[in-house]
Design an enzyme around this catalytic site. Structure first.
Site, PDB file in Angstrom:
ATOM      1  N   SER A  30       0.818  -1.220   0.000  1.00 28.46           N
ATOM      2  CA  SER A  30       0.000   0.000   0.000  1.00 28.46           C
ATOM      3  C   SER A  30       0.850   1.268   0.000  1.00 28.46           C
ATOM      4  CB  SER A  30      -0.934   0.008   1.219  1.00 28.46           C
ATOM      5  OG  SER A  30      -0.195  -0.154   2.413  1.00 28.46           O
ATOM      6  N   ASN A 117      -1.732  -2.566  13.304  1.00 31.24           N
ATOM      7  CA  ASN A 117      -3.194  -2.467  13.285  1.00 31.24           C
ATOM      8  C   ASN A 117      -3.696  -1.225  14.025  1.00 31.24           C
ATOM      9  OD1 ASN A 117      -2.900  -4.856  11.981  1.00 31.24           O
ATOM     10  ND2 ASN A 117      -3.782  -6.144  13.584  1.00 31.24           N
ATOM     11  N   THR A 162     -41.347  25.160  -9.274  1.00 30.72           N
ATOM     12  CA  THR A 162     -41.590  23.812  -8.747  1.00 30.72           C
ATOM     13  C   THR A 162     -41.927  22.990  -9.989  1.00 30.72           C
ATOM     14  OG1 THR A 162     -43.943  24.225  -8.401  1.00 30.72           O
ATOM     15  CG2 THR A 162     -42.515  24.663  -6.529  1.00 30.72           C
ATOM     16  N   HIS A 163     -41.514  21.754  -9.995  1.00 32.50           N
ATOM     17  CA  HIS A 163     -41.688  20.885 -11.178  1.00 32.50           C
ATOM     18  C   HIS A 163     -41.078  21.526 -12.435  1.00 32.50           C
ATOM     19  CE1 HIS A 163     -44.751  18.812  -8.700  1.00 32.50           C
ATOM     20  NE2 HIS A 163     -45.086  20.037  -8.346  1.00 32.50           N
ATOM     21  N   SER A 284     -15.416  24.471 -27.815  1.00 31.35           N
ATOM     22  CA  SER A 284     -15.559  23.213 -28.524  1.00 31.35           C
ATOM     23  C   SER A 284     -14.489  23.153 -29.595  1.00 31.35           C
ATOM     24  CB  SER A 284     -16.951  23.151 -29.158  1.00 31.35           C
ATOM     25  OG  SER A 284     -16.945  22.266 -30.257  1.00 31.35           O
ATOM     26  N   ASN A 292     -18.835  26.298 -22.993  1.00 29.21           N
ATOM     27  CA  ASN A 292     -19.481  25.260 -22.186  1.00 29.21           C
ATOM     28  C   ASN A 292     -19.154  25.406 -20.699  1.00 29.21           C
ATOM     29  OD1 ASN A 292     -20.390  24.113 -24.615  1.00 29.21           O
ATOM     30  ND2 ASN A 292     -18.489  22.935 -24.823  1.00 29.21           N
ATOM     31  N   GLU A 297     -20.406  21.053 -14.883  1.00 23.36           N
ATOM     32  CA  GLU A 297     -20.732  19.723 -15.433  1.00 23.36           C
ATOM     33  C   GLU A 297     -19.839  18.652 -14.830  1.00 23.36           C
ATOM     34  OE1 GLU A 297     -20.971  19.527 -19.805  1.00 23.36           O
ATOM     35  OE2 GLU A 297     -21.340  21.675 -19.737  1.00 23.36           O
ATOM     36  N   TYR A 324      -8.973  -6.821  13.107  1.00 21.20           N
ATOM     37  CA  TYR A 324      -8.390  -6.289  11.869  1.00 21.20           C
ATOM     38  C   TYR A 324      -8.328  -7.367  10.795  1.00 21.20           C
ATOM     39  CZ  TYR A 324      -5.192  -4.431   8.436  1.00 21.20           C
ATOM     40  OH  TYR A 324      -4.641  -4.015   7.258  1.00 21.20           O
ATOM     41  N   GLN A 329      -7.073  -2.366   4.326  1.00 24.36           N
ATOM     42  CA  GLN A 329      -6.128  -1.573   3.553  1.00 24.36           C
ATOM     43  C   GLN A 329      -6.832  -0.854   2.397  1.00 24.36           C
ATOM     44  OE1 GLN A 329      -2.021  -2.963   3.092  1.00 24.36           O
ATOM     45  NE2 GLN A 329      -2.423  -3.065   0.911  1.00 24.36           N
ATOM     46  N   LYS A 332      -8.251   3.189   2.133  1.00 24.16           N
ATOM     47  CA  LYS A 332      -7.518   4.441   1.935  1.00 24.16           C
ATOM     48  C   LYS A 332      -7.782   5.155   0.623  1.00 24.16           C
ATOM     49  CE  LYS A 332      -4.334   2.756   5.124  1.00 24.16           C
ATOM     50  NZ  LYS A 332      -5.152   1.501   5.117  1.00 24.16           N
TER      51      LYS A 332
HETATM   52  N1  ARG Z   1      -1.041  -1.460   5.257  1.00 22.28           N
HETATM   53  C1  ARG Z   1      -1.951  -1.942   6.263  1.00 22.28           C
HETATM   54  C2  ARG Z   1      -3.291  -1.212   6.118  1.00 22.28           C
HETATM   55  O1  ARG Z   1      -3.346  -0.289   5.391  1.00 22.28           O
HETATM   56  C3  ARG Z   1      -1.383  -1.683   7.606  1.00 22.28           C
HETATM   57  C4  ARG Z   1      -1.822  -2.635   8.652  1.00 22.28           C
HETATM   58  C5  ARG Z   1      -1.322  -3.977   8.337  1.00 22.28           C
HETATM   59  N2  ARG Z   1      -1.540  -4.887   9.375  1.00 22.28           N
HETATM   60  C6  ARG Z   1      -1.411  -6.181   9.173  1.00 22.28           C
HETATM   61  N3  ARG Z   1      -1.613  -6.953  10.166  1.00 22.28           N
HETATM   62  N4  ARG Z   1      -1.099  -6.657   7.997  1.00 22.28           N
HETATM   63  O2  ARG Z   1      -4.277  -1.558   6.733  1.00 22.28           O
END
Ligand code: ARG
Length: 465
Positions: A30, A117, A162-163, A284, A292, A297, A324, A329, A332
Site C-alpha cells: 500500500s 493495526n 416547482t416541477h 468546442s 461550455n 458539469e 483487523y 487496507q 484508503k
Molecule cells: N497497510 C496496512 C493497512 O493499510 C497496515 C496494517 C497492516 N496490518 C497487518 N496486520 N497486515 O491496513
C-alpha cells in the site's frame, strides 16, 4: 535455522520459507498510496515513543534517538529524498526501517507495545481529522462567496420553480441562500463526524491490548484526541468514522451537483439567467461559437465517484469479522480520493461564485411569464373575505382566460378581472407586480428582500463564530 531471507527486508521474514512473487508483493503493498499519511505516522510514533519513555518502557536515550531519526526522516520526505520501497509494503514499515538504519536499536524498540493495526487506525484518524478541518474551512470560504453574491442580488427578481414550471417570483439572493443553508449543514455534519474521529485507537496493539504498562490517556492528550477507543477489538477494526466522513462528503457533492445542474440550465442560451466567467468554461474543438460550463458539469459528474466511495467503504466493512483484516487496507484510496475531490471542488466553487454574472432582465422577463403572481391574486381575494378554495378557483378561471387571450393577469382591465370576483378592487394591480409579490413574503425564511438581507447578516455572523 536461519532463514534464507534473514537479510531480506520483511519484518516477519524469519517465519517464512518462501518469498511472495512480485505480483503478490505489488498486490498486497500500500506504500504508493499510504505514503501520503507519512507525517501522521511520524506524529503518532513520536507520541507513542514519548509515552514509552515516560513509562520507562524505553530509556531516555532511545527516546532521543527516535526523535532525532524521525526529524531527519521528516525532512527527507519533505525534500522528496526519502526512498519508498515496495518491498517494505506500507508507509509504516518504510519509516520504521529507515529509522532503524539511522538510529539502530532505538528504532527497533519503537514498535514495543504497538501493532500496525492500531498504528494505521491512528494514522487514518489523524488524516481524516485534519482533512475535516480543511474542508470545514473551505465550506466557510464558499459560503462567504455565496453570501456576497446573494447580497448583490437581494432585490433581483427571478421566477421560482416547482416541477421546473414557473411557480412564484423569488429573489435571486433568496435562491442562493438556499445553498448557503445546505453548505452550512454540511459543515455541521463534518464537525459532528469529527467527534467520533477524534478518539485514539493506539494501545489496542494487534487486537487484545498489550502486556506493557502503557498510558493511553497520555498519548491521546499528546495527539489532541478527546478520548481513547474503549475496546481494543473495536479500536483496530472500526472504520465507521471513515464511512461517516464519506457520507458527509457525498452529501456535500450532492449539494454541489444540484447547484451545478442549475448553473448549467441558467447558462443555457435558452434561459440566459447567468454567465460564468471564461476561466471556468471551455470551448468546442469543432463548434466555434460554443462556451461550455465545464466546471459545473464535471463537478456534477464527480459526485458519482464520491458517492461510489461511500458505497465502496460500506461494502468493505459489511462482511468483516472482528478484528483487523487486510481488507481494511482498501479503506484508503476511496478516502483519499474523496478528500481530493472535495477540496478541489470547494476551492474552485468558492472562486467561481465570484465569477457568476447575473442577467436581471432575463430573470425578470421569465418571471413575467407563467402567471407567477396567481397565488398573490388568490391571497388578495382571501384577504377580502373569500374562502381560499373559492379564490383559487376564481383565479384559475382568470388564468385560463389569459392563456386563451395570450396575455398576463396584470394586462387585464379592472372590469375584466372583476368578472371573476366582484371583490377585486383597483388596488389589485399592486399585488400583481413582481416586487409586490416578493416584498409581501416578509417573514423569517421568506423571499422578501428585507428577509434576504437579514438572513445574510445571520449567516455572516454564524460564519464569524
Ligand atoms: N497497510 C496496512 C493497512 O493499510 C497496515 C496494517 C497492516 N496490518 C497487518 N496486520 N497486515 O491496513
Amino acid at each position: 535455522m536461519t532463514s534464507q531471507f534473514s537479510k531480506k527486508s520483511e519484518a516477519w521474514s524469519a517465519r517464512f520459507s518462501e518469498p511472495v512473487s512480485d505480483l503478490v508483493k505489488r498486490y498486497t503493498a500500500s506504500v504508493f498510496f499510504d505514503k501520503r499519511m507519512a507525517a501522521f505516522d511520524i506524529q503518532g510514533s513520536l507520541a507513542h515513543a514519548e509515552m514509552l519513555a515516560a513509562q520507562n518502557i524505553i530509556n531516555a536515550q532511545d527516546h532521543a534517538d527516535i526523535q532525532r531519526g524521525m526529524t531527519q526522516i521528516q525532512s527527507e520526505i519533505e525534500a522528496g529524498k526519502f526512498e519508498w520501497l515496495l518491498d517494505l509494503e506500507d508507509v509504516h514499515l518504510n519509516i520504521e526501517k529507515r529509522l532503524t538504519e539511522l538510529v539502530g536499536d532505538a528504532g527497533k524498540r519503537l514498535h514495543t507495545g504497538r501493532s500496525r493495526n492500531d498504528q494505521v487506525a491512528t494514522d487514518i484518524r489523524l488524516y481524516v481529522r485534519s482533512s475535516i478541518d480543511i474542508i470545514v474551512g473551505l465550506l466557510g470560504d464558499f459560503r462567504s462567496a455565496l453570501l456576497d453574491l446573494a447580497e448583490q442580488h437581494s432585490d433581483t427578481i427571478m421566477p421560482g420553480f416547482t416541477h421546473m414550471q414557473v411557480a412564484q417570483p423569488i429573489t435571486f439572493g433568496h435562491h442562493v441562500l438556499a445553498y448557503v443553508e445546505m453548505f452550512s449543514r454540511d459543515a455541521e455534519r463534518m464537525l459532528d463526524c469529527r467527534k467520533r474521529v477524534n478518539r485514539l485507537p493506539l494501545g489496542a496493539a494487534a487486537l487484545a491490548g498489550t502486556t506493557f504498562p502503557i498510558d493511553r490517556e497520555r498519548v491521546a492528550r499528546n495527539l489532541g484526541f478527546d478520548d481513547v477507543c474503549h475496546n481494543s477489538l473495536d479500536a483496530v477494526s472500526d472504520r465507521d468514522f471513515a464511512i461517516e466522513f464519506c457520507a458527509a462528503g457525498a452529501l456535500i457533492m450532492t449539494h454541489i451537483s444540484r447547484m451545478s445542474e442549475e448553473l448549467v440550465i441558467w447558462m443555457s442560451p435558452r434561459v440566459g439567467f447567468i454567465d460564468i466567467a471564461d476561466r471556468f468554461c471551455t470551448g468546442s474543438s469543432i463548434m466555434p461559437q460554443k462556451k461550455n460550463p465545464d466546471v459545473p458539469e464535471l463537478a456534477r459528474g464527480k459526485t458519482g465517484r464520491v458517492n461510489g466511495h461511500l458505497i465502496a467503504l460500506l461494502t468493505l466493512m459489511k462482511g468483516q469479522p472482528l478484528a483487523y483484516n487486510k481488507d481494511n487496507q482498501e479503506d484508503k484510496e476511496p478516502l483519499f480520493d474523496t478528500v481530493d475531490t472535495l477540496t478541489d471542488t470547494l476551492r474552485i466553487f468558492a472562486d467561481m461564485a465570484g465569477g457568476i454574472t447575473v442577467k436581471p432582465e432575463a430573470m425578470r422577463a421569465a418571471a413575467l411569464q407563467g402567471y407567477a403572481t396567481a397565488t398573490d391574486l388568490a391571497d388578495y381575494l382571501v384577504k377580502k373575505g373569500l374562502p381560499f378554495r373559492d379564490a383559487h378557483e376564481a383565479v384559475a378561471l382568470a388564468v385560463r382566460t389569459c392563456v386563451d387571450k395570450g396575455c398576463d393577469l396584470s394586462d387585464m382591465s379592472l372590469a375584466d378581472l372583476q368578472k371573476f370576483s366582484p371583490l377585486v378592487g383597483a388596488d389589485v394591480f399592486e399585488v400583481l407586480t413582481l416586487e409586490g409579490s416578493v416584498a409581501a413574503r416578509n417573514h423569517i425564511g421568506g423571499t422578501a428582500p428585507q428577509q434576504v438581507r437579514l438572513a445574510i447578516a445571520r449567516a455572516r455572523q454564524q460564519l464569524a463564530t
